[in-house]
Design a protein around this motif. Sequence first.
Motif, PDB file in Angstrom:
ATOM      1  N   UNK A  91       7.259  32.434 -13.142  1.00  0.00           N
ATOM      2  CA  UNK A  91       7.172  31.073 -13.670  1.00  0.00           C
ATOM      3  C   UNK A  91       7.058  31.121 -15.185  1.00  0.00           C
ATOM      4  N   UNK A  92       7.635  30.137 -15.831  1.00  0.00           N
ATOM      5  CA  UNK A  92       7.585  30.129 -17.278  1.00  0.00           C
ATOM      6  C   UNK A  92       7.562  28.730 -17.837  1.00  0.00           C
ATOM      7  N   UNK A  93       7.094  28.647 -19.060  1.00  0.00           N
ATOM      8  CA  UNK A  93       7.152  27.408 -19.832  1.00  0.00           C
ATOM      9  C   UNK A  93       8.052  27.669 -21.043  1.00  0.00           C
ATOM     10  N   UNK A  95      13.290  27.633 -26.248  1.00  0.00           N
ATOM     11  CA  UNK A  95      12.679  28.943 -26.412  1.00  0.00           C
ATOM     12  C   UNK A  95      11.578  29.156 -25.389  1.00  0.00           C
ATOM     13  N   UNK A  96      11.374  30.422 -25.046  1.00  0.00           N
ATOM     14  CA  UNK A  96      10.298  30.767 -24.121  1.00  0.00           C
ATOM     15  C   UNK A  96       8.956  30.648 -24.845  1.00  0.00           C
ATOM     16  N   UNK A 151       3.760  36.050 -23.953  1.00  0.00           N
ATOM     17  CA  UNK A 151       3.703  34.864 -24.808  1.00  0.00           C
ATOM     18  C   UNK A 151       4.592  35.041 -26.026  1.00  0.00           C
ATOM     19  N   UNK A 152       5.115  33.920 -26.496  1.00  0.00           N
ATOM     20  CA  UNK A 152       5.776  33.929 -27.786  1.00  0.00           C
ATOM     21  C   UNK A 152       4.729  34.203 -28.866  1.00  0.00           C
ATOM     22  N   UNK A 208       9.402  22.498 -20.850  1.00  0.00           N
ATOM     23  CA  UNK A 208      10.070  22.597 -19.562  1.00  0.00           C
ATOM     24  C   UNK A 208       9.446  23.706 -18.717  1.00  0.00           C
ATOM     25  N   UNK A 209       9.290  23.425 -17.460  1.00  0.00           N
ATOM     26  CA  UNK A 209       8.854  24.417 -16.488  1.00  0.00           C
ATOM     27  C   UNK A 209      10.078  25.135 -15.921  1.00  0.00           C
TER      28      UNK A 209
END
Length: 117
Positions: A34-36, A46-47, A59-60, A94-95
């Motif tokens: 899962x990511x945001x 961008x992540x 994390x960024x 965004x998920x």
Amino acid sequence: QVQLVESGGGLVQAGGSLRLSCAASGITFSFNTMGWYRQAPGKQRELVAGISIDGSTNYADAVKGRFTISRDNAKNIVYLQMNNLKSEDTAVYYCNARRLYTNRDRWGQGTQVTVSS
């Protein structure tokens, strides 16, 4: 039917906090990384943060130490706790769900985060 529904966005002053939630349905949640992600006006998506099926996170650089991603596999929810928000964090968030092995991506509709300075 796959659905990723984000919530928790809004307007906050610089230095404040928000917690985003993403409720997933129609997928085997525990088989998905899962990511945001975020996209600011005029910029590429961008992540921001990711959490794998084993709970490891990334994390960024821009958010390290301020944001925390977590997941609840029992509830099929992924969270993004955002602290010490800055104006440059303003974006649509965004998920994302990426299926193990197939790498198929699913996206939510996005939630707006606006940080006023």
